[in-house]
Design a protein around this motif. Structure first.
Motif, PDB file in Angstrom:
ATOM      1  N   CYS A   1     -38.207  41.087  34.650  1.00  0.00           N
ATOM      2  CA  CYS A   1     -38.318  42.472  35.111  1.00  0.00           C
ATOM      3  C   CYS A   1     -36.989  42.973  35.694  1.00  0.00           C
ATOM      4  CB  CYS A   1     -39.407  42.604  36.177  1.00  0.00           C
ATOM      5  SG  CYS A   1     -41.089  42.480  35.542  1.00  0.00           S
ATOM      6  N   ILE A   2     -36.324  42.102  36.417  1.00  0.00           N
ATOM      7  CA  ILE A   2     -35.129  42.505  37.162  1.00  0.00           C
ATOM      8  C   ILE A   2     -33.887  42.570  36.278  1.00  0.00           C
ATOM      9  CG2 ILE A   2     -33.515  41.691  38.958  1.00  0.00           C
ATOM     10  CD1 ILE A   2     -35.959  40.757  40.530  1.00  0.00           C
ATOM     11  N   LEU A   3     -33.758  41.625  35.352  1.00  0.00           N
ATOM     12  CA  LEU A   3     -32.547  41.564  34.523  1.00  0.00           C
ATOM     13  C   LEU A   3     -32.310  42.869  33.770  1.00  0.00           C
ATOM     14  CD1 LEU A   3     -32.742  37.971  33.027  1.00  0.00           C
ATOM     15  CD2 LEU A   3     -30.976  38.864  34.558  1.00  0.00           C
ATOM     16  N   GLY A   4     -31.085  43.327  33.832  1.00  0.00           N
ATOM     17  CA  GLY A   4     -30.695  44.502  33.069  1.00  0.00           C
ATOM     18  C   GLY A   4     -30.981  45.828  33.732  1.00  0.00           C
ATOM     19  N   GLU A   5     -31.672  45.820  34.883  1.00  0.00           N
ATOM     20  CA  GLU A   5     -31.951  47.079  35.572  1.00  0.00           C
ATOM     21  C   GLU A   5     -30.760  47.487  36.438  1.00  0.00           C
ATOM     22  OE1 GLU A   5     -34.347  48.883  34.855  1.00  0.00           O
ATOM     23  OE2 GLU A   5     -35.734  47.526  33.856  1.00  0.00           O
ATOM     24  N   GLU A   6     -30.773  48.715  36.917  1.00  0.00           N
ATOM     25  CA  GLU A   6     -29.705  49.193  37.785  1.00  0.00           C
ATOM     26  C   GLU A   6     -29.752  48.440  39.107  1.00  0.00           C
ATOM     27  OE1 GLU A   6     -29.597  53.791  36.127  1.00  0.00           O
ATOM     28  OE2 GLU A   6     -30.387  53.360  38.110  1.00  0.00           O
ATOM     29  N   SER A   7     -28.590  48.346  39.752  1.00  0.00           N
ATOM     30  CA  SER A   7     -28.452  47.482  40.929  1.00  0.00           C
ATOM     31  C   SER A   7     -29.438  47.831  42.042  1.00  0.00           C
ATOM     32  CB  SER A   7     -27.013  47.543  41.451  1.00  0.00           C
ATOM     33  OG  SER A   7     -26.645  48.876  41.760  1.00  0.00           O
ATOM     34  N   PHE A   8     -29.584  49.114  42.362  1.00  0.00           N
ATOM     35  CA  PHE A   8     -30.467  49.482  43.472  1.00  0.00           C
ATOM     36  C   PHE A   8     -31.940  49.240  43.117  1.00  0.00           C
ATOM     37  CE2 PHE A   8     -26.669  51.676  44.900  1.00  0.00           C
ATOM     38  CZ  PHE A   8     -26.674  51.356  46.252  1.00  0.00           C
ATOM     39  N   LEU A   9     -32.274  49.368  41.832  1.00  0.00           N
ATOM     40  CA  LEU A   9     -33.642  49.043  41.406  1.00  0.00           C
ATOM     41  C   LEU A   9     -33.863  47.534  41.512  1.00  0.00           C
ATOM     42  CD1 LEU A   9     -36.356  49.876  40.299  1.00  0.00           C
ATOM     43  CD2 LEU A   9     -35.400  49.804  37.988  1.00  0.00           C
TER      44      LEU A   9
ATOM     45  N   LEU B   1     -24.608  42.010  40.989  1.00  0.00           N
ATOM     46  CA  LEU B   1     -25.507  42.819  41.821  1.00  0.00           C
ATOM     47  C   LEU B   1     -24.894  43.045  43.196  1.00  0.00           C
ATOM     48  CD1 LEU B   1     -28.172  44.180  42.559  1.00  0.00           C
ATOM     49  CD2 LEU B   1     -29.157  41.901  42.946  1.00  0.00           C
ATOM     50  N   ILE B   2     -24.342  41.992  43.783  1.00  0.00           N
ATOM     51  CA  ILE B   2     -23.721  42.101  45.110  1.00  0.00           C
ATOM     52  C   ILE B   2     -22.517  43.031  45.056  1.00  0.00           C
ATOM     53  CG2 ILE B   2     -22.420  40.794  46.843  1.00  0.00           C
ATOM     54  CD1 ILE B   2     -24.330  38.420  46.169  1.00  0.00           C
ATOM     55  N   LYS B   3     -21.712  42.924  43.996  1.00  0.00           N
ATOM     56  CA  LYS B   3     -20.538  43.786  43.868  1.00  0.00           C
ATOM     57  C   LYS B   3     -20.952  45.246  43.669  1.00  0.00           C
ATOM     58  CE  LYS B   3     -16.877  42.559  43.878  1.00  0.00           C
ATOM     59  NZ  LYS B   3     -15.957  42.337  45.018  1.00  0.00           N
ATOM     60  N   GLU B   4     -21.993  45.476  42.882  1.00  0.00           N
ATOM     61  CA  GLU B   4     -22.460  46.844  42.646  1.00  0.00           C
ATOM     62  C   GLU B   4     -23.023  47.467  43.922  1.00  0.00           C
ATOM     63  OE1 GLU B   4     -22.375  48.835  40.135  1.00  0.00           O
ATOM     64  OE2 GLU B   4     -22.050  47.669  38.308  1.00  0.00           O
ATOM     65  N   LEU B   5     -23.765  46.690  44.686  1.00  0.00           N
ATOM     66  CA  LEU B   5     -24.378  47.216  45.915  1.00  0.00           C
ATOM     67  C   LEU B   5     -23.351  47.433  47.015  1.00  0.00           C
ATOM     68  CD1 LEU B   5     -27.577  44.962  46.097  1.00  0.00           C
ATOM     69  CD2 LEU B   5     -27.507  47.402  45.530  1.00  0.00           C
ATOM     70  N   GLY B   6     -22.323  46.606  47.042  1.00  0.00           N
ATOM     71  CA  GLY B   6     -21.399  46.633  48.171  1.00  0.00           C
ATOM     72  C   GLY B   6     -21.846  45.622  49.213  1.00  0.00           C
ATOM     73  N   LYS B   7     -20.903  45.127  49.989  1.00  0.00           N
ATOM     74  CA  LYS B   7     -21.196  44.024  50.904  1.00  0.00           C
ATOM     75  C   LYS B   7     -22.326  44.339  51.874  1.00  0.00           C
ATOM     76  CE  LYS B   7     -16.609  41.879  50.800  1.00  0.00           C
ATOM     77  NZ  LYS B   7     -15.422  41.515  51.593  1.00  0.00           N
TER      78      LYS B   7
END
Length: 599
Positions: free
Chosen positions: A45-53, A79-85
């Motif tokens: 479910c999680i793979l390939g979705e947008e980072s915040f989702l 995911l961590i890089k997309e979200l920010g620290k």
């Protein structure tokens, strides 16, 4: 189209068993649905979705820790890089020690240089997690990397006859966890390190003391070198090679070589459930030929491998280009570049045929497509460099600043193209054979312009150094371009029935403008150029001994159309009964104090 592709192909498929908007509008329903799914199903479910989702789904999962640790290491890091620290603390608090090690390996080093400030920033960040994984990481493998980190952050002394010489600690904050070891902090942020030391001492006192002894006695340079080698060995297993290996990605390959079928496929590193990272899919452009081929490739095993290949290729590009593996903009740029080069190579190999493209994708490594695409850019760079070496000094006299910049971008290590969006523009790596065609057309035009200026307008080097320097407008040589020269030659033809780029007197220029524009019906309307005069001028230019080709004639028509457009824009609204402020208009070469003479 991209949504249709996602639904029809497992390479893109949205695997959520509920509408995406439920995550915000009905989170309890989502939570209930997730609770009925296995860890493997939640990972899908999680793979390939947008980072915040992805983050929100983890927040709603009862098995969040297991799901996070089952994700591919690269997916977690992205995911961590997309979200920010700061926004990724939830994810960081759930990662495994292996995932954390990967993060440290990428973040704490730049090339072969250890980055203590970055490392300290991560220690501080991880301290904010409820149960910091740094503690378990410290108790794990790779003792030398921990020593390298601490040697960069602290000085350690022991109260005995061998190590009680306290030199170079003036002004440094002091801390002693047990009255035996004295620790002095080289950095300002000491609270988090103190906390970590106390946790380590409580968890495993012998390990803690061994670590402090190593900080005292391990020689710095050999320890850093050993830690780097161990780090390199780990990252190589994850598809991040050293520079000498990575630079091999920029080897040229003939499109004909793509016809060869692979005899075997390498085994790529996989996650717990053998899932590949999906984040590269976020950079797929639906217009790319590569994307359309993927949409019809029905081989899940090959698709799974393709995802890994994309990740590994992008990593090689980052290393080979000398970029920072931890920089998000570098990661995005490398992925787009990788996809673009692959797309060009696939286009060439398949000759634009979708069925052939799908067959090639199923049989050939993506690296081969990348190298075929790179070869197109290598040829362009060679062609642009050769042209500049042979004609650069000459066209410097009349090339516009914009075209000069575009030409210069083609001799970069990796040639660039530009997208113009209104008043803004964006330089990027080529991504399709259409881009290559645009570049080649641009180069071919300028080869024609160089010949045309010499043979059609009669502008040799001696003229550039004498007569054509005696003008008042344009105000400087940088704004004297080919359009201005051709428009000036048009004026001489209309006025005197000759081809010349000699600067016009202001009176002659006004006479030309009165003649070239058709009479308007309304006083304030923009005037239009007399097409018959333009056609006669074109016919005269074609008499030049240039061995005209059909392509040359097309380029000439385009050039004249630009001149017409510029004349109408710059002069079409002027009242020629009034003095013309030549400094505010562009398109004619004017000499206020001089006239006469031929070139």
């Amino acid at each position: 189209m991209i949504e249709k592709i996602r639904k029809e192909n497992t390479f893109f498929r949205d695997a959520l068993p509920f509408p995406k908007d439920w995550v915000k509008s009905q989170p309890r329903k989502v939570e209930a649905i997730l609770s009925d799914l296995s860890v493997e199903e939640q990972v899908m479910c999680i793979l390939g979705e947008e980072s915040f989702l992805q983050k929100n789904l983890l927040m709603l999962s009862e098995k969040a820790v297991e799901v996070t640790q089952a994700l591919p290491v690269e997916e977690v890091y992205n995911l961590i890089k997309e979200l920010g620290k700061e926004d990724s603390l939830l994810v960081l608090s759930m990662v495994s020690t292996d995932q954390l090690q990967y993060i440290f390996d990428v973040e704490w080093w730049q090339g072969d240089k250890f980055q203590p400030k970055r490392a300290m920033d991560w220690v501080v960040l991880l301290d904010q997690c409820h149960e910091p994984e740094t503690l378990e990481w410290f108790l794990g493998e790779d003792f030398d990397q921990k020593v390298v980190l601490l040697q960069a952050l602290i000085k350690v002394f022991k109260k005995d006859e061998q190590t009680d010489s306290y030199e170079g600690v003036e002004g440094l904050e002091h801390f002693s966890p047990d009255g035996i070891y004295d620790i002095f902090f080289k950095v300002e942020k000491s609270k988090e390190i103190k906390k970590l030391f106390l946790l380590l001492a409580e968890k495993d006192k012998n390990f803690f003391y061994n670590l402090l002894e190593a900080v005292i006695w391990y020689p710095v340079t050999p320890t850093v070198e050993k830690a780097y080698q161990l780090k390199t060995s780990r990252t190589a297993e994850r598809g991040i090679p050293e520079f000498q290996e990575a630079i091999g990605i920029y080897s040229s390959l003939d499109p004909k070589a793509l016809q060869m079928k692979l005899s075997s496929r390498e085994e790529l590193h996989v996650s717990r459930f053998r899932f590949s990272p999906r984040y590269p899919l976020a950079y797929l452009d639906e217009t790319l030929f590569f994307t359309r081929c993927l949409a019809t490739l029905d081989n899940e095993s090959r698709l799974e491998t393709l995802r890994w290949e994309l990740v590994c290729l992008a990593n090689k590009v980052i290393v080979a280009d000398g970029l920072d593996l931890s920089a998000m903009d570098a990661r995005k740029r490398a992925l787009r570049k990788t996809l673009g080069y692959i797309n060009m190579g696939l286009e060439l190999g398949a000759e634009g045929g979708l069925k052939k493209g799908v067959v090639l994708l199923d049989q050939v490594w993506l690296k081969s497509f990348f190298q075929v695409g790179y070869e197109q850019l290598r040829q362009i760079r060679f062609s642009a460099s050769t042209f500049i070496n042979e004609h650069g000094n000459y066209i410097e006299n009349f090339i516009s600043a914009w075209d000069k910049e575009r030409l210069g971008a083609l001799i970069f290590r990796f040639p660039q193209v530009v997208d113009i969006l209104g008043d803004s523009f964006n330089w990027r790596d080529p991504e399709s054979m259409k881009d290559i065609q645009v570049i080649n057309d641009f180069l071919t035009r300028w080869k024609f312009f160089s010949r045309f200026a010499r043979q059609g307008l009669g502008l040799n080097e001696s003229i550039w150094s004498s007569a054509l320097r005696e003008y008042d407008y344009p105000v400087d040589s940088e704004t004297l371009n080919l359009i201005t020269l051709v428009s000036t030659a048009l004026a001489h033809f209309v006025l005197f029935q000759r081809i010349s780029c000699e600067p016009l007197s202001d009176l002659a220029a006004k006479s030309f403008l009165n003649m070239i524009f058709l009479p308007g019906i309304f006083q304030d309307e923009t005037k239009l150029c007399n097409e018959d005069l333009i056609a006669s001028f074109e016919k005269e230019l074609l008499k030049a001994p240039m061995a005209w080709t059909d392509l040359d004639k097309r380029y000439l028509r385009d050039l004249l159309a630009e001149c017409v457009k510029n004349l109408e824009t710059q002069f079409g609204n002027l009242d020629f009964t009034q003095p013309v402020e030549w400094k505010f208009v562009q398109g004619l070469c004017i000499s206020i104090s001089r006239g006469g003479g031929n070139l």
